[in-house]
Motif scaffolding. Structure first.
Motif, PDB file in Angstrom:
ATOM      1  N   LYS A 233       0.827  -1.211   0.000  1.00  0.00           N
ATOM      2  CA  LYS A 233       0.000   0.000   0.000  1.00  0.00           C
ATOM      3  C   LYS A 233       0.861   1.261   0.000  1.00  0.00           C
ATOM      4  CE  LYS A 233      -3.857  -2.172   2.437  1.00  0.00           C
ATOM      5  NZ  LYS A 233      -4.647  -2.213   3.687  1.00  0.00           N
ATOM      6  N   LEU A 234       2.012   1.204   0.679  1.00  0.00           N
ATOM      7  CA  LEU A 234       2.883   2.373   0.771  1.00  0.00           C
ATOM      8  C   LEU A 234       3.664   2.612  -0.517  1.00  0.00           C
ATOM      9  CD1 LEU A 234       4.468   2.045   4.332  1.00  0.00           C
ATOM     10  CD2 LEU A 234       2.684   3.625   3.609  1.00  0.00           C
ATOM     11  N   ARG A 235       4.222   1.543  -1.077  1.00  0.00           N
ATOM     12  CA  ARG A 235       5.164   1.700  -2.187  1.00  0.00           C
ATOM     13  C   ARG A 235       4.574   1.341  -3.531  1.00  0.00           C
ATOM     14  NH1 ARG A 235      10.497  -0.922  -2.215  1.00  0.00           N
ATOM     15  NH2 ARG A 235       9.473  -2.846  -1.642  1.00  0.00           N
ATOM     16  N   GLY A 236       3.498   0.554  -3.537  1.00  0.00           N
ATOM     17  CA  GLY A 236       3.015   0.026  -4.802  1.00  0.00           C
ATOM     18  C   GLY A 236       3.827  -1.177  -5.208  1.00  0.00           C
ATOM     19  N   PRO A 237       3.298  -2.019  -6.112  1.00  0.00           N
ATOM     20  CA  PRO A 237       3.949  -3.279  -6.446  1.00  0.00           C
ATOM     21  C   PRO A 237       4.965  -3.213  -7.559  1.00  0.00           C
ATOM     22  CG  PRO A 237       1.839  -3.166  -7.504  1.00  0.00           C
ATOM     23  CD  PRO A 237       1.969  -1.891  -6.720  1.00  0.00           C
ATOM     24  N   PRO A 249       1.607   0.559 -10.830  1.00  0.00           N
ATOM     25  CA  PRO A 249       1.570   0.277 -12.264  1.00  0.00           C
ATOM     26  C   PRO A 249       0.445   1.060 -12.924  1.00  0.00           C
ATOM     27  CG  PRO A 249       0.473  -1.465 -11.086  1.00  0.00           C
ATOM     28  CD  PRO A 249       1.026  -0.531 -10.039  1.00  0.00           C
ATOM     29  N   SER A 250       0.491   1.144 -14.245  1.00  0.00           N
ATOM     30  CA  SER A 250      -0.535   1.874 -14.988  1.00  0.00           C
ATOM     31  C   SER A 250      -1.592   0.908 -15.508  1.00  0.00           C
ATOM     32  CB  SER A 250       0.116   2.621 -16.165  1.00  0.00           C
ATOM     33  OG  SER A 250       1.064   3.550 -15.684  1.00  0.00           O
ATOM     34  N   PHE A 251      -2.820   1.048 -15.013  1.00  0.00           N
ATOM     35  CA  PHE A 251      -3.956   0.311 -15.526  1.00  0.00           C
ATOM     36  C   PHE A 251      -4.871   1.299 -16.230  1.00  0.00           C
ATOM     37  CE2 PHE A 251      -3.473  -2.981 -11.966  1.00  0.00           C
ATOM     38  CZ  PHE A 251      -2.795  -3.857 -12.808  1.00  0.00           C
ATOM     39  N   LEU A 252      -5.535   0.843 -17.295  1.00  0.00           N
ATOM     40  CA  LEU A 252      -6.433   1.729 -18.022  1.00  0.00           C
ATOM     41  C   LEU A 252      -7.635   2.113 -17.180  1.00  0.00           C
ATOM     42  CD1 LEU A 252      -6.440   0.164 -21.614  1.00  0.00           C
ATOM     43  CD2 LEU A 252      -5.296   2.230 -20.843  1.00  0.00           C
ATOM     44  N   VAL A 253      -8.114   1.182 -16.359  1.00  0.00           N
ATOM     45  CA  VAL A 253      -9.347   1.420 -15.623  1.00  0.00           C
ATOM     46  C   VAL A 253      -9.165   1.263 -14.119  1.00  0.00           C
ATOM     47  CG1 VAL A 253     -11.735   0.703 -15.302  1.00  0.00           C
ATOM     48  CG2 VAL A 253     -10.729   0.648 -17.592  1.00  0.00           C
ATOM     49  N   ALA A 254      -8.647   0.118 -13.694  1.00  0.00           N
ATOM     50  CA  ALA A 254      -8.701  -0.259 -12.280  1.00  0.00           C
ATOM     51  C   ALA A 254      -7.694   0.486 -11.413  1.00  0.00           C
ATOM     52  CB  ALA A 254      -8.478  -1.761 -12.150  1.00  0.00           C
ATOM     53  N   ASP A 255      -8.026   0.577 -10.138  1.00  0.00           N
ATOM     54  CA  ASP A 255      -7.118   1.040  -9.092  1.00  0.00           C
ATOM     55  C   ASP A 255      -6.636  -0.200  -8.355  1.00  0.00           C
ATOM     56  OD1 ASP A 255      -6.336   1.708  -6.300  1.00  0.00           O
ATOM     57  OD2 ASP A 255      -6.812   3.746  -6.929  1.00  0.00           O
ATOM     58  N   ILE A 256      -5.317  -0.427  -8.344  1.00  0.00           N
ATOM     59  CA  ILE A 256      -4.788  -1.699  -7.854  1.00  0.00           C
ATOM     60  C   ILE A 256      -5.113  -1.968  -6.394  1.00  0.00           C
ATOM     61  CG2 ILE A 256      -2.505  -0.859  -7.128  1.00  0.00           C
ATOM     62  CD1 ILE A 256      -1.380  -3.428  -8.427  1.00  0.00           C
ATOM     63  N   MET A 257      -5.308  -0.917  -5.599  1.00  0.00           N
ATOM     64  CA  MET A 257      -5.617  -1.117  -4.195  1.00  0.00           C
ATOM     65  C   MET A 257      -7.115  -1.145  -3.929  1.00  0.00           C
ATOM     66  SD  MET A 257      -2.648  -1.592  -3.181  1.00  0.00           S
ATOM     67  CE  MET A 257      -3.246  -2.004  -1.546  1.00  0.00           C
ATOM     68  N   LYS A 258      -7.856  -0.205  -4.526  1.00  0.00           N
ATOM     69  CA  LYS A 258      -9.289  -0.102  -4.251  1.00  0.00           C
ATOM     70  C   LYS A 258     -10.098  -1.205  -4.925  1.00  0.00           C
ATOM     71  CE  LYS A 258      -9.212   4.945  -3.659  1.00  0.00           C
ATOM     72  NZ  LYS A 258      -9.703   6.231  -4.183  1.00  0.00           N
ATOM     73  N   ASP A 259      -9.631  -1.662  -6.085  1.00  0.00           N
ATOM     74  CA  ASP A 259     -10.404  -2.633  -6.866  1.00  0.00           C
ATOM     75  C   ASP A 259      -9.862  -4.049  -6.715  1.00  0.00           C
ATOM     76  OD1 ASP A 259     -12.002  -0.554  -7.881  1.00  0.00           O
ATOM     77  OD2 ASP A 259     -10.474  -0.091  -9.377  1.00  0.00           O
ATOM     78  N   PHE A 260      -9.387  -4.350  -5.510  1.00  0.00           N
ATOM     79  CA  PHE A 260      -8.776  -5.651  -5.240  1.00  0.00           C
ATOM     80  C   PHE A 260      -9.679  -6.810  -5.651  1.00  0.00           C
ATOM     81  CE2 PHE A 260      -8.584  -9.288  -2.404  1.00  0.00           C
ATOM     82  CZ  PHE A 260      -7.266  -9.676  -2.513  1.00  0.00           C
TER      83      PHE A 260
END
Length: 301
Positions: A233-237, A249-260
Protein backbone atom coordinates in the motif's frame (compact mmCIF):
# COMPACT_ATOMS: atom_id res chain seq x y z
CA UNK A 1 18.08 -25.61 -17.62
CA UNK A 2 14.68 -26.84 -16.46
CA UNK A 3 14.22 -25.48 -12.95
CA UNK A 4 15.35 -22.35 -11.09
CA UNK A 5 14.96 -22.18 -7.30
CA UNK A 6 15.66 -18.70 -5.90
CA UNK A 7 15.88 -18.77 -2.12
CA UNK A 8 15.73 -15.39 -0.35
CA UNK A 9 14.31 -14.11 -3.62
CA UNK A 10 14.16 -10.48 -2.46
CA UNK A 11 17.97 -10.42 -2.76
CA UNK A 12 17.69 -10.88 -6.54
CA UNK A 13 16.91 -8.16 -9.07
CA UNK A 14 14.38 -8.51 -11.88
CA UNK A 15 17.10 -8.89 -14.51
CA UNK A 16 19.02 -11.42 -12.41
CA UNK A 17 15.98 -13.69 -12.18
CA UNK A 18 15.28 -13.25 -15.90
CA UNK A 19 18.84 -14.22 -16.86
CA UNK A 20 18.48 -17.45 -14.90
CA UNK A 21 15.16 -18.28 -16.58
CA UNK A 22 16.61 -17.46 -20.03
CA UNK A 23 19.14 -20.29 -19.64
CA UNK A 24 16.48 -22.78 -20.75
CA UNK A 25 13.21 -23.12 -22.64
CA UNK A 26 10.08 -22.60 -20.50
CA UNK A 27 12.07 -22.85 -17.29
CA UNK A 28 10.05 -23.51 -14.13
CA UNK A 29 10.71 -20.94 -11.39
CA UNK A 30 10.30 -21.45 -7.65
CA UNK A 31 10.97 -18.39 -5.48
CA UNK A 32 11.13 -18.56 -1.70
CA UNK A 33 11.15 -15.87 0.95
CA UNK A 34 10.14 -15.42 4.57
CA UNK A 35 9.13 -11.88 3.64
CA UNK A 36 7.18 -11.51 0.37
CA UNK A 37 8.26 -8.25 -1.26
CA UNK A 38 5.46 -5.98 -2.60
CA UNK A 39 6.19 -6.90 -6.21
CA UNK A 40 5.73 -10.57 -5.36
CA UNK A 41 2.45 -9.89 -3.56
CA UNK A 42 1.15 -8.17 -6.67
CA UNK A 43 2.35 -10.98 -8.94
CA UNK A 44 0.51 -13.46 -6.74
CA UNK A 45 -2.70 -11.43 -6.87
CA UNK A 46 -2.69 -10.32 -10.48
CA UNK A 47 0.04 -12.19 -12.33
CA UNK A 48 0.79 -15.68 -13.57
CA UNK A 49 2.23 -17.01 -10.33
CA UNK A 50 0.93 -19.59 -7.88
CA UNK A 51 1.70 -19.37 -4.18
CA UNK A 52 2.09 -21.76 -1.29
CA UNK A 53 2.03 -20.05 2.10
CA UNK A 54 3.16 -21.28 5.51
CA UNK A 55 1.59 -18.99 8.10
CA UNK A 56 2.65 -20.86 11.22
CA UNK A 57 5.92 -20.36 13.09
CA UNK A 58 8.13 -23.33 13.99
CA UNK A 59 6.87 -24.96 17.16
CA UNK A 60 7.92 -23.58 20.57
CA UNK A 61 9.31 -20.33 19.16
CA UNK A 62 8.23 -17.10 20.84
CA UNK A 63 7.26 -13.88 19.10
CA UNK A 64 10.11 -11.37 18.88
CA UNK A 65 9.37 -8.38 21.13
CA UNK A 66 10.01 -5.31 19.00
CA UNK A 67 10.38 -1.75 20.29
CA UNK A 68 10.95 1.56 18.51
CA UNK A 69 13.42 3.74 20.44
CA UNK A 70 13.85 7.42 19.57
CA UNK A 71 17.62 7.63 19.99
CA UNK A 72 20.96 7.76 18.19
CA UNK A 73 22.87 5.97 20.93
CA UNK A 74 22.78 2.70 22.86
CA UNK A 75 22.32 4.50 26.19
CA UNK A 76 18.55 3.87 26.68
CA UNK A 77 18.97 0.08 26.51
CA UNK A 78 22.45 -0.38 28.01
CA UNK A 79 21.21 -1.84 31.33
CA UNK A 80 19.06 -4.43 29.54
CA UNK A 81 21.84 -5.26 27.06
CA UNK A 82 24.49 -5.70 29.76
CA UNK A 83 22.19 -7.83 31.92
CA UNK A 84 21.36 -9.99 28.91
CA UNK A 85 25.05 -10.48 28.02
CA UNK A 86 25.90 -11.39 31.64
CA UNK A 87 23.22 -14.08 31.52
CA UNK A 88 25.03 -15.67 28.57
CA UNK A 89 23.12 -14.20 25.64
CA UNK A 90 24.48 -12.76 22.40
CA UNK A 91 23.44 -9.67 20.46
CA UNK A 92 23.49 -8.34 16.89
CA UNK A 93 24.00 -4.60 16.33
CA UNK A 94 23.10 -3.64 12.75
CA UNK A 95 24.14 -0.38 11.04
CA UNK A 96 23.24 0.98 7.59
CA UNK A 97 26.82 1.97 6.66
CA UNK A 98 30.25 0.35 6.81
CA UNK A 99 32.06 3.62 7.53
CA UNK A 100 31.02 7.20 8.31
CA UNK A 101 29.76 9.28 5.41
CA UNK A 102 30.22 13.01 4.82
CA UNK A 103 26.83 13.25 3.12
CA UNK A 104 24.64 11.08 5.39
CA UNK A 105 24.18 11.50 9.13
CA UNK A 106 23.93 7.78 9.82
CA UNK A 107 25.67 5.42 12.20
CA UNK A 108 28.36 3.20 10.67
CA UNK A 109 29.34 -0.29 11.75
CA UNK A 110 33.02 0.67 12.07
CA UNK A 111 32.29 3.68 14.31
CA UNK A 112 29.88 1.77 16.56
CA UNK A 113 32.31 -1.16 16.83
CA UNK A 114 35.19 1.13 17.83
CA UNK A 115 33.01 3.01 20.34
CA UNK A 116 31.75 -0.20 21.96
CA UNK A 117 35.26 -1.67 22.16
CA UNK A 118 36.51 1.51 23.87
CA UNK A 119 33.55 1.58 26.28
CA UNK A 120 33.63 -2.09 27.34
CA UNK A 121 37.36 -2.69 26.86
CA UNK A 122 37.77 -6.44 27.57
CA UNK A 123 34.59 -6.88 29.62
CA UNK A 124 32.47 -7.82 26.60
CA UNK A 125 33.80 -9.53 23.48
CA UNK A 126 32.81 -7.65 20.31
CA UNK A 127 33.25 -8.48 16.63
CA UNK A 128 32.83 -6.52 13.39
CA UNK A 129 31.35 -7.89 10.15
CA UNK A 130 30.66 -6.15 6.83
CA UNK A 131 30.62 -6.79 3.11
CA UNK A 132 34.03 -5.26 2.36
CA UNK A 133 35.77 -8.07 4.23
CA UNK A 134 37.08 -11.08 2.36
CA UNK A 135 35.02 -14.27 2.45
CA UNK A 136 37.66 -15.82 4.71
CA UNK A 137 37.47 -12.92 7.18
CA UNK A 138 33.67 -12.98 7.24
CA UNK A 139 33.66 -16.73 7.81
CA UNK A 140 36.12 -16.43 10.70
CA UNK A 141 34.00 -13.76 12.41
CA UNK A 142 30.78 -15.71 11.96
CA UNK A 143 32.36 -18.90 13.24
CA UNK A 144 33.61 -17.04 16.32
CA UNK A 145 30.13 -15.67 16.96
CA UNK A 146 28.50 -19.07 16.47
CA UNK A 147 30.96 -20.63 18.94
CA UNK A 148 30.16 -17.86 21.45
CA UNK A 149 33.68 -16.51 21.31
CA UNK A 150 32.00 -13.13 20.72
CA UNK A 151 29.16 -11.61 22.74
CA UNK A 152 28.16 -8.82 20.36
CA UNK A 153 28.40 -8.78 16.58
CA UNK A 154 28.35 -5.31 15.01
CA UNK A 155 27.41 -5.70 11.38
CA UNK A 156 25.87 -4.26 8.25
CA UNK A 157 22.98 -6.06 6.53
CA UNK A 158 25.25 -8.94 5.45
CA UNK A 159 23.63 -10.92 8.28
CA UNK A 160 20.18 -10.49 6.71
CA UNK A 161 20.09 -14.04 5.38
CA UNK A 162 21.78 -17.36 6.04
CA UNK A 163 22.67 -16.70 9.69
CA UNK A 164 21.35 -19.02 12.39
CA UNK A 165 22.70 -18.57 15.92
CA UNK A 166 20.14 -19.82 18.44
CA UNK A 167 21.88 -18.17 21.39
CA UNK A 168 21.65 -14.68 19.82
CA UNK A 169 18.25 -13.36 20.86
CA UNK A 170 18.75 -9.61 20.96
CA UNK A 171 19.11 -7.24 18.02
CA UNK A 172 19.69 -3.49 17.80
CA UNK A 173 19.12 -1.77 14.45
CA UNK A 174 20.52 1.75 14.13
CA UNK A 175 18.75 4.29 11.86
CA UNK A 176 15.92 1.83 11.31
CA UNK A 177 13.97 4.41 9.28
CA UNK A 178 16.56 4.00 6.50
CA UNK A 179 15.57 0.37 5.89
CA UNK A 180 12.53 -1.00 4.10
CA UNK A 181 9.88 -2.83 6.10
CA UNK A 182 10.58 -6.17 4.48
CA UNK A 183 14.31 -5.82 5.11
CA UNK A 184 13.72 -4.91 8.76
CA UNK A 185 11.47 -7.94 9.16
CA UNK A 186 14.10 -10.11 7.51
CA UNK A 187 16.81 -8.77 9.82
CA UNK A 188 14.58 -9.31 12.83
CA UNK A 189 14.29 -12.94 11.74
CA UNK A 190 17.93 -13.52 12.79
CA UNK A 191 16.75 -13.57 16.41
CA UNK A 192 13.99 -15.64 17.94
CA UNK A 193 15.39 -18.87 16.52
CA UNK A 194 15.18 -20.78 19.80
CA UNK A 195 12.72 -21.24 22.65
CA UNK A 196 14.12 -18.18 24.48
CA UNK A 197 12.41 -14.78 24.46
CA UNK A 198 13.99 -12.49 21.89
CA UNK A 199 14.11 -8.71 21.47
CA UNK A 200 14.58 -6.30 18.57
CA UNK A 201 15.18 -2.56 19.15
CA UNK A 202 14.58 -0.19 16.24
CA UNK A 203 16.66 2.95 16.83
CA UNK A 204 15.62 6.09 14.95
CA UNK A 205 16.26 9.82 15.18
CA UNK A 206 13.81 10.64 12.40
CA UNK A 207 10.90 13.01 12.92
CA UNK A 208 9.27 12.06 9.62
CA UNK A 209 5.72 11.01 10.43
CA UNK A 210 5.45 8.42 7.67
CA UNK A 211 8.74 6.80 8.69
CA UNK A 212 7.63 6.62 12.32
CA UNK A 213 4.28 5.13 11.31
CA UNK A 214 6.08 2.40 9.35
CA UNK A 215 8.28 1.54 12.32
CA UNK A 216 5.32 1.58 14.70
CA UNK A 217 3.48 -0.81 12.40
CA UNK A 218 6.47 -3.18 12.46
CA UNK A 219 6.67 -2.83 16.24
CA UNK A 220 3.18 -4.33 16.50
CA UNK A 221 3.21 -6.80 13.61
CA UNK A 222 5.20 -10.01 13.10
CA UNK A 223 3.29 -11.61 10.20
CA UNK A 224 5.43 -11.30 7.06
CA UNK A 225 2.36 -11.44 4.80
CA UNK A 226 0.65 -8.54 6.57
CA UNK A 227 3.90 -6.57 6.52
CA UNK A 228 4.20 -7.15 2.77
CA UNK A 229 0.59 -6.02 2.23
CA UNK A 230 1.23 -2.86 4.25
CA UNK A 231 4.41 -2.22 2.25
CA UNK A 232 2.42 -2.78 -0.94
CA UNK A 233 0.00 0.00 0.00
CA UNK A 234 2.88 2.37 0.77
CA UNK A 235 5.16 1.70 -2.19
CA UNK A 236 3.02 0.03 -4.80
CA UNK A 237 3.95 -3.28 -6.45
CA UNK A 238 5.99 -2.01 -9.39
CA UNK A 239 5.54 -3.16 -12.98
CA UNK A 240 4.05 -6.63 -13.32
CA UNK A 241 5.74 -7.06 -16.71
CA UNK A 242 8.64 -4.64 -16.36
CA UNK A 243 11.69 -3.95 -14.21
CA UNK A 244 10.43 -1.44 -11.64
CA UNK A 245 10.08 -3.09 -8.22
CA UNK A 246 8.09 -0.28 -6.61
CA UNK A 247 5.62 2.41 -7.61
CA UNK A 248 2.08 1.93 -8.85
CA UNK A 249 1.57 0.28 -12.26
CA UNK A 250 -0.53 1.87 -14.99
CA UNK A 251 -3.96 0.31 -15.53
CA UNK A 252 -6.43 1.73 -18.02
CA UNK A 253 -9.35 1.42 -15.62
CA UNK A 254 -8.70 -0.26 -12.28
CA UNK A 255 -7.12 1.04 -9.09
CA UNK A 256 -4.79 -1.70 -7.85
CA UNK A 257 -5.62 -1.12 -4.19
CA UNK A 258 -9.29 -0.10 -4.25
CA UNK A 259 -10.40 -2.63 -6.87
CA UNK A 260 -8.78 -5.65 -5.24
CA UNK A 261 -11.84 -7.92 -5.44
CA UNK A 262 -12.66 -7.38 -9.10
CA UNK A 263 -9.00 -7.64 -10.13
CA UNK A 264 -8.71 -10.96 -8.33
CA UNK A 265 -11.96 -12.14 -9.96
CA UNK A 266 -10.67 -11.04 -13.38
CA UNK A 267 -7.42 -12.96 -12.83
CA UNK A 268 -9.33 -16.15 -12.01
CA UNK A 269 -11.64 -15.69 -15.03
CA UNK A 270 -8.69 -15.04 -17.35
CA UNK A 271 -7.00 -18.23 -16.18
CA UNK A 272 -10.20 -20.18 -16.76
CA UNK A 273 -10.50 -18.81 -20.29
CA UNK A 274 -6.87 -19.59 -21.16
CA UNK A 275 -7.24 -23.15 -19.85
CA UNK A 276 -10.25 -23.71 -22.16
CA UNK A 277 -9.36 -21.35 -25.02
CA UNK A 278 -9.87 -24.04 -27.70
CA UNK A 279 -13.44 -24.80 -26.62
CA UNK A 280 -16.33 -23.47 -28.80
CA UNK A 281 -17.69 -20.97 -26.26
CA UNK A 282 -14.40 -19.06 -26.36
CA UNK A 283 -14.07 -18.99 -30.16
CA UNK A 284 -14.62 -15.22 -30.47
CA UNK A 285 -12.13 -14.45 -27.69
CA UNK A 286 -9.50 -16.70 -29.25
CA UNK A 287 -9.89 -15.03 -32.63
CA UNK A 288 -9.70 -11.59 -31.04
CA UNK A 289 -6.48 -12.49 -29.23
CA UNK A 290 -4.94 -14.07 -32.33
CA UNK A 291 -5.66 -10.90 -34.27
CA UNK A 292 -4.09 -8.71 -31.61
CA UNK A 293 -1.02 -10.92 -31.36
CA UNK A 294 -0.63 -10.99 -35.13
CA UNK A 295 -0.69 -7.19 -35.30
CA UNK A 296 1.43 -6.96 -32.16
CA UNK A 297 -1.23 -4.76 -30.58
CA UNK A 298 -1.20 -4.78 -26.78
CA UNK A 299 -2.10 -2.39 -24.01
CA UNK A 300 1.18 -2.97 -22.19
CA UNK A 301 2.76 0.17 -23.66
Amino acid sequence: LGLVIADEQHRFGVNQRKKLQDKGDKVDLLTMSATPIPRTVAMVLYGDKDVSAIHTMPSRRKTVKTKVVKTKSMKPILPQLESYIKEGGQCYVVCPLVEDSETMDLQSATKIYEAMCAYYKDKIRIGLLHGRMSDEQKDQIMQAFMKHELDILVSTTVIEVGVDVENANMMVIYDAHRFGLSQLHQLRGRVGRSTQQSYCFLFTSSNDQEALERLTFLENETDGFKIAEYDLKLRGPGELLGQKQSGLPSFLVADIMKDFNILERARIDAGEIIDHIDEPQYYSIRKYLEKKIEKNETYLD
